[in-house]
Design an enzyme around this catalytic site. Sequence first.
Site, short mmCIF file in Angstrom:
data_model
loop_
_atom_site.label_atom_id
_atom_site.label_comp_id
_atom_site.label_asym_id
_atom_site.label_seq_id
_atom_site.Cartn_x
_atom_site.Cartn_y
_atom_site.Cartn_z
N HIS A 89 -17.27 -31.09 -8.28
CA HIS A 89 -16.94 -29.77 -8.85
C HIS A 89 -16.46 -29.93 -10.29
CE1 HIS A 89 -15.51 -29.48 -4.47
NE2 HIS A 89 -16.74 -29.00 -4.51
N HIS A 115 -24.87 -33.84 5.58
CA HIS A 115 -23.55 -33.79 6.22
C HIS A 115 -23.39 -34.77 7.38
CE1 HIS A 115 -23.79 -30.06 3.89
NE2 HIS A 115 -22.53 -30.35 3.65
N CYS A 157 -28.11 -33.74 10.09
CA CYS A 157 -28.30 -33.18 8.75
C CYS A 157 -28.17 -34.32 7.74
CB CYS A 157 -27.24 -32.10 8.46
SG CYS A 157 -27.14 -31.71 6.71
N LYS A 206 -22.88 -40.01 -1.53
CA LYS A 206 -22.47 -38.79 -2.23
C LYS A 206 -21.00 -38.50 -1.94
CE LYS A 206 -23.19 -33.84 -2.46
NZ LYS A 206 -23.32 -32.66 -1.63
N CYS A 214 -27.00 -25.77 10.32
CA CYS A 214 -25.95 -26.71 9.89
C CYS A 214 -24.84 -25.91 9.20
CB CYS A 214 -26.51 -27.75 8.93
SG CYS A 214 -25.17 -28.77 8.22
N LYS A 219 -16.67 -33.42 0.68
CA LYS A 219 -15.54 -33.14 1.56
C LYS A 219 -15.80 -33.66 2.95
CE LYS A 219 -15.98 -29.19 -0.45
NZ LYS A 219 -15.97 -27.84 -1.00
N CYS A 225 -24.16 -27.03 5.56
CA CYS A 225 -25.08 -26.46 4.56
C CYS A 225 -25.03 -24.94 4.56
CB CYS A 225 -26.53 -26.83 4.85
SG CYS A 225 -26.90 -28.56 4.72
N HIS A 241 -13.02 -31.71 -6.21
CA HIS A 241 -13.21 -33.14 -6.36
C HIS A 241 -14.10 -33.42 -7.58
CE1 HIS A 241 -17.26 -32.90 -4.75
NE2 HIS A 241 -16.84 -32.45 -3.57
N1 MSP Z 1 -20.60 -22.47 -2.49
C1 MSP Z 1 -21.80 -23.17 -2.78
C2 MSP Z 1 -22.37 -22.77 -4.11
C3 MSP Z 1 -22.65 -21.31 -4.26
S1 MSP Z 1 -23.23 -20.92 -5.85
C4 MSP Z 1 -23.72 -19.35 -5.76
C5 MSP Z 1 -21.53 -24.67 -2.77
N2 MSP Z 1 -20.27 -25.05 -3.01
S2 MSP Z 1 -19.70 -26.57 -3.04
O1 MSP Z 1 -18.27 -26.46 -3.08
O2 MSP Z 1 -20.25 -27.32 -1.95
O3 MSP Z 1 -20.08 -27.21 -4.39
C6 MSP Z 1 -21.23 -26.99 -5.03
C7 MSP Z 1 -21.36 -27.74 -6.31
O4 MSP Z 1 -20.35 -28.74 -6.53
C8 MSP Z 1 -22.62 -28.56 -6.36
O5 MSP Z 1 -23.78 -27.93 -6.60
C9 MSP Z 1 -22.28 -29.38 -7.53
O6 MSP Z 1 -22.25 -28.55 -8.65
C10 MSP Z 1 -20.90 -29.82 -7.19
N3 MSP Z 1 -20.92 -30.99 -6.32
C11 MSP Z 1 -20.34 -31.12 -5.09
N4 MSP Z 1 -20.45 -32.41 -4.71
C12 MSP Z 1 -21.10 -33.12 -5.64
C13 MSP Z 1 -21.29 -34.50 -5.90
N5 MSP Z 1 -20.94 -35.46 -5.07
N6 MSP Z 1 -21.81 -34.83 -7.10
C14 MSP Z 1 -22.07 -33.92 -8.07
N7 MSP Z 1 -21.88 -32.63 -7.86
C15 MSP Z 1 -21.68 -32.15 -6.57
O7 MSP Z 1 -22.46 -25.42 -2.59
#
Ligand code: MSP
Length: 530
Positions: free
Chosen positions: A34, A159, A156, A310, A139, A313, A142, A31
């Site tokens: 990412h 979430h 949380c 925020k 959680c 997912k 998280c 999304h």
């Molecule tokens: N798998 C872990 C990260 C492990 S790194 C060794 C994780 N994954 S995640 O799929 O949840 O996505 C993490 C990253 O996606 C966040 O740190 C950020 O870079 C990005 N984002 C996910 N949602 C976000 C927003 N709503 N806004 C901006 N970035 C965020 O955590």
Amino acid sequence: MKRSADPADPTPGAGPLYVTTPIYYANAAPHIGHTYTTVVADTLVRWRRLLGADAFSVSGTDEHGEKMVEAAATRGVAPAAFTAEISATFQQTWAELGIAPDAFVRTTDPTHTRNVQAILQRVWEAGWIEQREYDGLYCIGCERFLTERDLVDGLCRDHERAPEPRRESNYFFRMSREFDWLRDHIERHPEFITPERYRNEALAMLRDESGLGDLSISRPKSRLAWGVELPFDPEHVCYVWFDALISYLTGAGYPDDPAFAARWDVVEHLIGKDILKPHAIFWPIMLKTIGLPPYRRLHVHGYWNVDNRKVSKSLGNMVSPLAMRDRYGFEAFRYFLLREMSFGLDAGFSEEALASRVNADLANNLGNLVSRTLNLVAKWCDGRVPAPENEGDAEHAVAAAAVATTDAVAHAMATLRPHDALAAILDLASTVNRYLDTQAPWKAAKQPDGEARVRTSLATACRGLRALALLLAAFLPNAAQGIAERLGVPDLLADARLPDAAQAWDALAPGTRIDKGAALFPRIELRTED
Ligand code: MSP
């Protein structure tokens, strides 16, 4: 007008770089969040390469843990098949969007699981791990135990779901032994975590250790079998974060690739603020126990919000990069991401905000500059870049603006402020537009002695377009190439070296045949829903 290279004043941020994105959970398609981190990493790598530096980038998917098991179960698929499918979706999405990390790590890759096991064994033998009973609130969103401060009304904070009470025997990584060392390291290296507010946050966590303590790094297989087995106890699997962080080593070729050490020397991580704690606290201490130096920098950005919440997912308010590409073109979306978010702060996404930025900056400013300049060249100069004849203060001011913009972009990128870099580039487009307004070659063309003015002003505008194409190449690679092609220099970006190329003001050969082409960025007209 070319800036002389002064070895005492090298371009900031021109050295080699190894940059990582987080490895994304393979439980749903990518999304906007990412996409943002991935686009920033891609831009940074392209920028460094334009400066002539060696740049290497790694992304990947995080595939173990309870979250994956839970998501696979709701689809009625085995975790391995489920995460393989989602990981492929991530890889395809980046490829379709023209983003190609140099390595893509899946935590289920055997090279990675071997690394995790070898590191666990080493850390275990060195006495950093011990077995204890654990009692806490977990959680799954998280993938960690929460503390009181993570809760809002018992849920949380991120979430909005109730954590589960858990009591079990876990292996603990005794990271609290190194909190003093870490605090000292952060204090001595002001650039270690940026922007500063996140450095302060990390220091605050270390000051108040009640929220930290040692780290549980195992899960009993009776509860979770989907993970990397602990080499010293086959009844447990490794905690997903301990496994995931090691992907940054795997991606750089640890331990055997001869290039690994040089990459590790210049490693910079990009993350969102949601995962500050594992990166600012767990990871430097893990590296110390593995016998590796800490990373060079951690760059932390804020959240993308929709309606002040925020994007995530679990909240189901995702914005899909492929849908945005289909609707507006990926570079319009990419521009919005890079320009709208001040790196480090939160930003809001809406299609109205996207349309107004893209229309103001790309359609009305940059795109209009390209089309009006080339239309005038077609009409008054026989479709060829003219030679300037009598350059004066006005022309020198535009040339000086290109030099200053190049420096401003280099400074902004050295401190990871892509929003400021783009603001500076679009300012240069405004400067050239204003110059054209003042010179009004369409009027001069109709005056008996106006020819020299027409040629000089259009040559200057064409030079401005060439500089803009070079400066935009890292940010909007397709649009930059589009400008170069319309300007009749399709190879401009192939071997370009910045900053010199962008500052070589007179490098555009008079006589080059331009090709007006279609509008670079059509205006976005939002359909109003009935
Ligand atoms: N798998 C872990 C990260 C492990 S790194 C060794 C994780 N994954 S995640 O799929 O949840 O996505 C993490 C990253 O996606 C966040 O740190 C950020 O870079 C990005 N984002 C996910 N949602 C976000 C927003 N709503 N806004 C901006 N970035 C965020 O955590």
